[in-house]
Design a protein around this motif. Structure first.
Motif, PDB file in Angstrom:
ATOM      1  N   GLN A  27       0.507  -0.582 -34.157  1.00 48.41           N
ATOM      2  CA  GLN A  27       0.714   0.546 -35.073  1.00 48.41           C
ATOM      3  C   GLN A  27       1.911   0.329 -35.999  1.00 48.41           C
ATOM      4  O   GLN A  27       2.267   1.221 -36.762  1.00 48.41           O
ATOM      5  N   GLY A  28       2.524  -0.848 -35.913  1.00 44.76           N
ATOM      6  CA  GLY A  28       3.669  -1.143 -36.774  1.00 44.76           C
ATOM      7  C   GLY A  28       4.985  -0.595 -36.259  1.00 44.76           C
ATOM      8  O   GLY A  28       6.011  -0.676 -36.941  1.00 44.76           O
ATOM      9  N   ARG A  29       4.981  -0.014 -35.054  1.00 38.77           N
ATOM     10  CA  ARG A  29       6.213   0.507 -34.485  1.00 38.77           C
ATOM     11  C   ARG A  29       7.066  -0.636 -33.927  1.00 38.77           C
ATOM     12  O   ARG A  29       6.547  -1.687 -33.529  1.00 38.77           O
ATOM     13  N   PHE A  30       8.357  -0.419 -33.883  1.00 30.08           N
ATOM     14  CA  PHE A  30       9.262  -1.406 -33.318  1.00 30.08           C
ATOM     15  C   PHE A  30       9.228  -1.327 -31.797  1.00 30.08           C
ATOM     16  O   PHE A  30       9.241  -0.244 -31.213  1.00 30.08           O
ATOM     17  N   ILE A  31       9.202  -2.507 -31.154  1.00 27.84           N
ATOM     18  CA  ILE A  31       9.270  -2.595 -29.697  1.00 27.84           C
ATOM     19  C   ILE A  31      10.195  -3.751 -29.339  1.00 27.84           C
ATOM     20  O   ILE A  31      10.528  -4.591 -30.186  1.00 27.84           O
ATOM     21  N   LEU A  32      10.623  -3.798 -28.086  1.00 30.77           N
ATOM     22  CA  LEU A  32      11.457  -4.915 -27.644  1.00 30.77           C
ATOM     23  C   LEU A  32      10.659  -6.214 -27.720  1.00 30.77           C
ATOM     24  O   LEU A  32       9.478  -6.250 -27.386  1.00 30.77           O
ATOM     25  N   GLY A  33      11.330  -7.280 -28.136  1.00 30.65           N
ATOM     26  CA  GLY A  33      10.640  -8.533 -28.407  1.00 30.65           C
ATOM     27  C   GLY A  33      10.684  -9.544 -27.272  1.00 30.65           C
ATOM     28  O   GLY A  33      11.388  -9.361 -26.279  1.00 30.65           O
ATOM     29  N   PRO A  34       9.947 -10.646 -27.423  1.00 32.38           N
ATOM     30  CA  PRO A  34       9.806 -11.626 -26.347  1.00 32.38           C
ATOM     31  C   PRO A  34      11.076 -12.393 -26.022  1.00 32.38           C
ATOM     32  O   PRO A  34      11.217 -12.917 -24.923  1.00 32.38           O
ATOM     33  N   ARG A  35      12.000 -12.469 -26.984  1.00 31.70           N
ATOM     34  CA  ARG A  35      13.218 -13.236 -26.719  1.00 31.70           C
ATOM     35  C   ARG A  35      14.013 -12.634 -25.564  1.00 31.70           C
ATOM     36  O   ARG A  35      14.648 -13.360 -24.786  1.00 31.70           O
ATOM     37  N   LEU A  36      13.972 -11.316 -25.419  1.00 33.22           N
ATOM     38  CA  LEU A  36      14.678 -10.661 -24.325  1.00 33.22           C
ATOM     39  C   LEU A  36      14.097 -11.078 -22.978  1.00 33.22           C
ATOM     40  O   LEU A  36      14.833 -11.312 -22.015  1.00 33.22           O
TER      41      LEU A  36
END
Length: 239
Positions: free
Chosen positions: A59-68
């Protein structure tokens, strides 16, 4: 309490990450939860996305990314090695056999730490060695608690059967006799992370002339105790 580090841009980036800990957020929701100006929140979120600390959902919302997640795994490995190394040395001294720690990486298991028997005939597995997931007591441990689909895929070409893994789950340890290498036996037990998931296997291995055809009878107790010590250490450091 003042949570400022004195480095403004870093503090604001942490605000964004903390806000996303609660779940996906639109830019408007980020602005509301962080108190940052809209241009600032957008600039930081996009910069964090560039470095893979932030990602976008469908939906284009920001979420925590894979680098974390990648950093979390690395941190877990570092904690695991720091906790395990002295316990591996104790296990070696108690059993008189080489002790090793294995983690699964795809279709292989990798020796990430070891305490070798100092003299005499021994099974030497160098740190960094990649061994198959189709043979050996550590492979049995790393496969036994997998999801059913992954478990059954892992049994293809394996030198052990589903019934073997059922026994491993029931008794909490595994043994192998000449499975990986002729004349070598081993005993392994699971190491569990904070969530109870099996994250590694601790093993002792050596020649069958010392371990006999029933190595578990000799060494299951100390191997299980070592695994429990490491697991408890992982739980303590995660709390």
């Amino acid at each position: 309490m003042d949570n400022s580090s004195g480095v403004g841009v870093l503090d604001k980036a942490v605000l964004v990450l903390n806000a996303l800990e609660a779940g996906p957020a639109s830019l408007a929701q980020l602005v509301q939860s962080t108190g940052l100006a809209r241009p600032t929140a957008h600039r930081l979120a996009v910069a964090l996305e560039h470095h893979r600390f932030v990602h976008r959902d469908a939906q284009g919302r920001f979420i925590l990314g894979p680098r974390l997640a990648e950093l979390s795994v690395a941190a877990g490995e570092d904690r695991l090695l720091a906790i395990a190394q002295p316990i591996l040395s104790q296990l070696r001294d108690l059993t008189g056999e080489s002790a090793s720690l294995f983690r699964r990486q795809g279709d292989v298991r990798v020796c990430v730490a070891a305490a070798e028997r100092s003299s005499g005939l021994r099974d030497t597995i160098p740190v960094g060695a990649a061994l198959p997931m189709t043979a050996g007591s550590a492979a049995q441990i790393l496969l036994a608690w997998e999801e059913p689909d992954r478990l059954h895929r892992g049994l293809r070409g394996a030198k052990f059967e589903a019934a073997t893994l059922a026994s491993v789950r029931r008794r909490g340890w595994a043994q192998s006799v000449g499975e990986r290498e002729q004349g070598v036996g081993s005993v392994s037990a699971p190491i569990r992370g904070a969530a109870g998931r099996v994250i590694a296997a601790v093993s002792v291995s050596g020649p069958l002339e010392r371990l006999t055809r029933s190595p578990g009878r000799l060494h299951a107790g100390p191997v299980i105790a070592a695994a429990e010590k490491i697991s408890e250490g992982m739980r303590r450091t995660a709390s």
